[in-house]
Design an enzyme around this catalytic site. Structure first.
Site, mmCIF file in Angstrom:
data_model
loop_
_atom_site.group_PDB
_atom_site.id
_atom_site.type_symbol
_atom_site.label_atom_id
_atom_site.label_comp_id
_atom_site.label_asym_id
_atom_site.label_seq_id
_atom_site.Cartn_x
_atom_site.Cartn_y
_atom_site.Cartn_z
ATOM 1 N N SER A 56 0.818 -1.208 0.000
ATOM 2 C CA SER A 56 0.000 0.000 0.000
ATOM 3 C C SER A 56 0.855 1.263 0.000
ATOM 4 O O SER A 56 1.713 1.433 -0.858
ATOM 5 C CB SER A 56 -0.966 -0.031 1.193
ATOM 6 O OG SER A 56 -2.008 0.895 1.006
ATOM 7 N N ASP A 86 -5.219 -5.034 -1.892
ATOM 8 C CA ASP A 86 -4.260 -4.613 -0.877
ATOM 9 C C ASP A 86 -4.201 -5.632 0.262
ATOM 10 O O ASP A 86 -5.220 -6.167 0.693
ATOM 11 C CB ASP A 86 -4.718 -3.247 -0.341
ATOM 12 C CG ASP A 86 -3.652 -2.537 0.464
ATOM 13 O OD1 ASP A 86 -2.876 -3.215 1.146
ATOM 14 O OD2 ASP A 86 -3.600 -1.296 0.408
#
Length: 802
Positions: A352, A637
Site C-alpha cells: 500500500s 491490498d
C-alpha cells in the site's frame, strides 16, 4: 521434466436407491452428470428418468487421465423439477487416486443416511498402450504437453463457384477456444487458423459454416443451415504421435478443402516452476552480502571480516498507511542512513502506501548511497500540495487517454488504474514512464536492498478469511508464493496458457502498479463483518454457504496421505445463493490475466512442504477450484486482511534472520504484528510468539525486540510502532527540548483528530516535517536495540556455521 503414463478410467453410473422426492407430492426427475476437468472439457450425463424412486442407468463413461495429476471427479445428481435447489440436488467429489491400476471396484456413496439414499458407481482403471506424456512439474503444479493445430483453407478444383460464408472454428479447452473466418467469393485467407490445446485431453475440432447475409434477397427464405462438422480427438493426433497431418473436406458445396496439421508445441515454459530463488536474485545476494558484511563490521566494531556464511540476512518490513506510510518511511530510512545502518539490509518489503515511497526511491539507481534529504524535500512538496487540482478536467482527460492506451495494448482497465494515475501525480513525478523491471538498474552491483511489493490474490464469492493467496513483486520476478510459480516482471499482464506465453503485452508502467499495490477499495460485506466481529463473519459464512460433508464409500479403508476425502456438497436455495453473491461482491479488484491458467495440480500437492506452508484457504483441498482454473487474478491490498508485507521474508529460501518492522497502520499499532504472529504460527512458519494485548496504546514504547529462544529459524523482530513517546521532551537522543520548543514535540499520530489519519492525503508543511522528525528520532533513539539484534543474529550465524 518427468514421463508419466496415461490411464483409462471407466465410470459406470449404476443406480440411486431411495431417491428423495422433489416435493411432497412428486418424485424427482433425475439424471447424473459427470465432470472431470483434468481429463475433458465436456460434461457427460446419463439419461433422465422421471418419477422413479430407484432409478437405474448402468451407463459407462470413459476418461483418459494422468495419474500424476490430482483428478477429482464431480458426480452431480440433477432434478430439473426442483426450482428451489438450483437445478441439482447434490454433488459428490471423488478423488480418482483412490482407485488402483488394474482394479474394478463398485462403491456406494451415502447421500442421505436418514432415508438411506445411496449412489452406486463402478470404477475401473487400466493402462493405455500409448507413449507416456512428458510433463513439467515442481511437485505442486503440472504443465502437460501441448499440441498446436493448424487448419489451412484452400479451394478445390471444381467448376462450382464458392459463396460468401463465415466459418466458425472451435476447439473446446484450447487457448484460442473459438475463431471466426469471413470468406469472400473466390478469396481465402493464406494464414491458417491456429489452436493450442492439451495434447492428451479429450479435445475435438468443431467447424460450423454460416452463409453471409449481405446481398441476399430479403424476401427469399434463408438457406438451410448446414450441419456442423466435428473432427474427433483421434483425428487431432492426440494418441501420442509426435507429429500428424490429416485432411478433411467440409461437406458444404464441395468447393472447400481443409487441411489439418497437428504438431507438438515446445515444452520450454515461460513460467518458472520452483520454490528456490531465481538466478538473478541469487546473484544479487552474492553481491549484496559483501556490502552487508562491510557495514556490519563497521557498526558492530568487529575485529575480523565476516565470512559469507556468517553474514545475517536483515530486512525492513514496512506496512501500508496511505500518506502517513509514504511520509514516515522517508523519515525511518533517513535515520537508518544517518546511523550507517542502511547498508546492513538485504531486503525491503512494502504494501500500500509504503510502495509509493519505494517506487519513487528506486527510480534513482544509487538512492541509498546518496543523501536522502533531496528525496525528502521532493516528498514534502508532493504531500503538502493540493490534491483537488489533480481531478481537474485537464487531468481527467489525461487519465482517459492513458486508459485508452492501455486498452490498445491489450490490457484491461479498472478503477484502480485511475487510482494509480492519481497516486503518481499526488506523490510521484506524474510522468508515469518507469517500470518495475526498470528497477533492476538499482540492483546491478547490489548497491541497494532488493525491494519486494506485496498484494493478495482473492476470489469472488469468498471472504479474505476464506480465500487469499500471497503474491510478491520484485524487479526480477512476479509470482504466487503458494504455488512456487513465477514470471519475469516485464511479462506481468501478458497472456499465458499452460505455462507458455501466448501473447506478449507491454509491461505496465509503475503508476498502474501503484494502483494495484494500494487497492484498499475492494472490501466486500463479508470481509467487513469479519473485520468488525469474528463471530459475525462465521455466522454469515454458515448461513450462506453450501453444506459440505465428508463421506467415504469405503470407511474401512482409510485414505492415504495424498488422497482427498470424498465430499458431499448440498447447495442451498437460490435466495441464499443470491445473498452470498451480494455479500461477497468485489467491484474494484484489479483483474489481471492469470499467468497460471491451465496448470493442473500434482497428485501429491498437499504433501508438498512448500505448498503446506501457505495452504490457508478453504479451497486448499478443492483442486478443481484453485487459481489455475481462473481466467484472471483478482488483486487487492494486503491491508484488507493483515496490514503486513511479511510473507516474502518468511520464505525459507530467503533465510531472513532479522526483520525491522516499521508500522504505519491505522487503528491499533500492535494488531498487525500480533495477527502476523498468530498467522505464521498457525501455518507452521517459524516466528516469535507475540502477545501485546496487556499493553495499552498510550503506553507503547518506541521499540520492542522479539526473539524465539527455542528456534534459531525464527527471525528476530525489531518492532517500531508509530508512537510519540520520548520525542515529546527530546528533540534528539539525549537532548531535551527547551520550554519554547515543547510545542514541536506535540505530534498526534494515532488520536481521533490526528492530521495523519488514513483519509488525509494532504498535510501542512509543519505536519510533514514533524512526522519525518518523529520517525527519524525513534530510529536514532533506539539504535542500540537494532545493533543488539544485529549482534545476536551474527552470533547465531557463526554458531550455525560451527
Amino acid at each position: 521434466m518427468e514421463e508419466s503414463p496415461c490411464n483409462l478410467l471407466s465410470v459406470k453410473i449404476i443406480q440411486i436407491k431411495n431417491l428423495q422426492k422433489a416435493d411432497l407430492f412428486h418424485q424427482s426427475s433425475c439424471y447424473v452428470s459427470l465432470f472431470l476437468p483434468t481429463a475433458s472439457f465436456q460434461k457427460f450425463q446419463t439419461q433422465a428418468i422421471k418419477d422413479c424412486k430407484h432409478p437405474q442407468w448402468n451407463e459407462t463413461f470413459c476418461f483418459r487421465i494422468q495419474p500424476c495429476v490430482k483428478n477429482v471427479l464431480e458426480m452431480t445428481v440433477h432434478d430439473d423439477s426442483n426450482y428451489f435447489k438450483a437445478g441439482h440436488l447434490l454433488t459428490v467429489l471423488f478423488d480418482v487416486s483412490k482407485i488402483q491400476l488394474g482394479e474394478i471396484i463398485c462403491l456406494t456413496f451415502p447421500l442421505d443416511p436418514k432415508i438411506q439414499e445411496e449412489l452406486d458407481v463402478e470404477f475401473r482403471l487400466e493402462s493405455l498402450p500409448i507413449p507416456p506424456e512428458r510433463i513439467v512439474t515442481n511437485g505442486v503444479l503440472v504443465s502437460p504437453e501441448i499440441s498446436c493445430l493448424e487448419v489451412q483453407m484452400s479451394e478445390r478444383k471444381t467448376k462450382k463457384k464458392s459463396t460468401d460464408r463465415n466459418l466458425i472454428f472451435t476447439v473446446p479447452g484450447s487457448y484460442e477456444e473459438t475463431q471466426n473466418r469471413s470468406l469472400a467469393s473466390g478469396l481465402h485467407p493464406a494464414n491458417p487458423v491456429v489452436f493450442h490445446y492439451i495434447k492428451y485431453k479429450e479435445s475435438a475440432l468443431e467447424i460450423e459454416s454460416k452463409s453471409c447475409a449481405a446481398g441476399s434477397n430479403a424476401c427469399s427464405p434463408p438457406p438451410p443451415k448446414p450441419p456442423p462438422m466435428s473432427l474427433p480427438p483421434s483425428g487431432l493426433g492426440s494418441h501420442g504421435a509426435a507429429e500428424q497431418s490429416t485432411s478433411a473436406e467440409l461437406a458444404l458445396d464441395n468447393v472447400m478443402k481443409l487441411t489439418v496439421n497437428v504438431k507438438d508445441w515446445p515444452n520450454d515454459l515461460d513460467v518458472r516452476l520452483g520454490y528456490d530463488l531465481c538466478v538473478e536474485e541469487q546473484m544479487f545476494i552474492q553481491k549484496r552480502k559483501k556490502i552487508v558484511a562491510a557495514a556490519l563490521k563497521k557498526c558492530l566494531h568487529l575485529e575480523t571480516d565476516l565470512q559469507e556464511p556468517e553474514v545475517p540476512v536483515v530486512a525492513i518490513m514496512a506496512t501500508g498507511g496511505g500518506a502517513r506510510a509514504f511520509t514516515a518511511l522517508h523519515g525511518h530510512l533517513f535515520a537508518l542512513q544517518k546511523q550507517n545502518l542502511l547498508d546492513c539490509f538485504t531486503y525491503i518489503t512494502g504494501s500500500s502506501g509504503s510502495t509509493w515511497t519505494l517506487s519513487n526511491l528506486y527510480e534513482n539507481a544509487n538512492w541509498s548511497h546518496q543523501e536522502l534529504s533531496r528525496e525528502i524535500a521532493e516528498a514534502r512538496k508532493n504531500v503538502i500540495k493540493c490534491k483537488l487540482s489533480l481531478l481537474s478536467l485537464k487531468n481527467l482527460e489525461e487519465y482517459s487517454r492513458a486508459l485508452e492506451q492501455r486498452q490498445k495494448e491489450g490490457l484491461k482497465t479498472f478503477v484502480t488504474d485511475i487510482w494509480g494515475l492519481f497516486i503518481d501525480k499526488a506523490f510521484g513525478s506524474g510522468k508515469c514512464n518507469s517500470t518495475l523491471s526498470g528497477q533492476k538498474r538499482a540492483l546491478t552491483q547490489g548497491q541497494n536492498p532488493l525491494p519486494i511489493y506485496m498484494v493478495l490474490n482473492t476470489r469472488d464469492k469468498y471472504s479474505l478469511e476464506e480465500f487469499k493467496e500471497w503474491m510478491e513483486f520484485t524487479p526480477f520476478e512476479t509470482g504466487v508464493i503458494k504455488y512456487g510459480a513465477y514470471i519475469r516482471s516485464e511479462d506481468f499482464g501478458s497472456k499465458f496458457f499452460m505455462g507458455r506465453m501466448m501473447k506478449k503485452i507491454p509491461e505496465s508502467k509503475i503508476c498502474f502498479m501503484k494502483g494495484i499495490w494500494s487497492n484498499v477499495f475492494s472490501y466486500n460485506l463479508l470481509d467487513s463483518s469479519h473485520a468488525c466481529d469474528t463471530c459475525g463473519e462465521n455466522i454469515w459464512h454458515k448461513r450462506t454457504w453450501d453444506s459440505v460433508t465428508d463421506i467415504e464409500a469405503n470407511p474401512l479403508q482409510p485414505p492415504r496421505p495424498h488422497e482427498l476425502n470424498t465430499r458431499l456438497i448440498v447447495p442451498d436455495c437460490k435466495s441464499t445463493q443470491l445473498l452470498r453473491k451480494v455479500i461477497t461482491e468485489r467491484i474494484t479488484t484489479s483483474k489481471i490475466y492469470n499467468f497460471l491458467k491451465g496448470f493442473q495440480l500434482h497428485n501429491g500437492y498437499l504433501d508438498n512442504k512448500n505448498f503446506a506452508l501457505w495452504k490457508d484457504t478453504v479451497l486448499a483441498t478443492f483442486p478443481n477450484e484453485l487459481t489455475a482454473t481462473s481466467e484472471n487474478l483478482s488483486l487487492t491490498d494486503t491491508a484488507a486482511y493483515i496490514d503486513t508485507s511479511y510473507p516474502p521474508l518468511m520464505r525459507p529460501e530467503r533465510k531472513v534472520d532479522v526483520i525491522l518492522h516499521l508500522n504505519y497502520s491505522t487503528g491499533s499499532q500492535t494488531a498487525p504484528l500480533e495477527e502476523a504472529s498468530r498467522y505464521f504460527l498457525k501455518q507452521g512458519i517459524p516466528f516469535p510468539r507475540i502477545d501485546l494485548s496487556n499493553l495499552k496504546e498510550r503506553d507503547l514504547k518506541e521499540c520492542y525486540v522479539f526473539e524465539d529462544a527455542k528456534s534459531s529459524r525464527a527471525p528476530i523482530v525489531v518492532f517500531f510502532p508509530l508512537v510519540n513517546d520520548t520525542f515529546r521532551k527530546y528533540k534528539a537522543p539525549g537532548v531535551q527540548r527547551s520550554p519554547s520548543e515543547m510545542k514541536y514535540g506535540e505530534v498526534d499520530v494515532t488520536g481521533p483528530h490526528s492530521p495523519y489519519a488514513i483519509q488525509h492525503l494532504q498535510y501542512t508543511a509543519e505536519n510533514f516535517d514533524k512526522l519525518v522528525e518523529l520517525t527519524s528520532y525513534n530510529i536514532q533513539n533506539n539504535k542500540y536495540l537494532i545493533l543488539q539484534a544485529l549482534q545476536r543474529a551474527t552470533e547465531r550465524k557463526k554458531w550455525q556455521k560451527r
